[in-house]
Design a protein around this motif. Structure first.
Motif: not given
Length: 191
Positions: A7-26
């Motif tokens: 299961f690859v869970i919610d690795i989406q642009r806003a969370l993992a590939d967008s400066p300003g909204t991605e998590i710190s360990h993206a």
């Protein structure tokens, strides 16, 4: 023999590939995800080249929100997947609109069992939200659950660092019967 669903869970642009909204360990999640998926896909391809049924399949989970709930709105860049599924009978896209993939998709557990899946291996974003809830949903549906340590993360929140939250989620899932395995160790098993 029982099969495994990754299961690859919610690795989406806003969370993992967008400066300003991605998590710190993206970057860590993107790098781990790319490595894990490369190995799993190579294993699937190798099994098929030998005329065998692969022991693995990939379930890519994509969260959808309404405008009033968040920025992962259907069709937006924020909603897009960093790792979209390949066109393959061994890769499936599953949408959800609540944290637990199984609760959002009531027939999913039965579909997986019909394909002889007995183990769910999970990684992705956010540790304490959709990753935790989906793992608990899998446990409740009587699957063996493995969480990939180092391949899930979240935002710093409520005075805790992302790493502290990751460890708390791992401990909670261990206490509920899941296994927690370093993603490098797990993925080497598919070389």
């Amino acid at each position: 023999m029982s099969r495994t669903a990754l299961f690859v869970i919610d690795i989406q642009r806003a969370l993992a590939d967008s400066p300003g909204t991605e998590i710190s360990h993206a970057r860590r999640i993107r790098d781990a995800g790319a490595s894990i998926l490369d190995k799993v896909r190579a294993n699937i391809d190798e099994a098929q080249s030998r005329g065998e049924a692969p022991g693995l399949e990939i379930i890519v989970v994509q969260h959808e929100e309404t405008r009033d709930k968040g920025n992962l709105q259907l069709g937006t860049r924020a909603w897009q997947l960093v790792f979209p599924p390949h066109p393959s009978p061994h890769e499936t896209l599953v949408s959800k609109n609540i944290r637990d993939t199984f609760e959002s998709n009531p027939g999913l557990a039965d579909e997986l069992r019909a394909r002889n899946v007995g183990t769910i291996v999970a990684f992705g974003i956010q540790s304490e939200c959709c990753v935790l809830s989906t793992c608990k949903g899998a446990l409740a549906a009587d699957f063996r659950v493995v969480l990939l340590k180092g391949a899930h993360s979240t935002y710093d929140a409520e005075g805790k660092t992302a790493e502290e939250i990751e460890r708390e989620v791992e401990e909670e899932l261990r206490n509920e019967g899941a296994e927690v395995v370093d993603w490098n160790k797990w993925s080497k098993g598919w070389d």
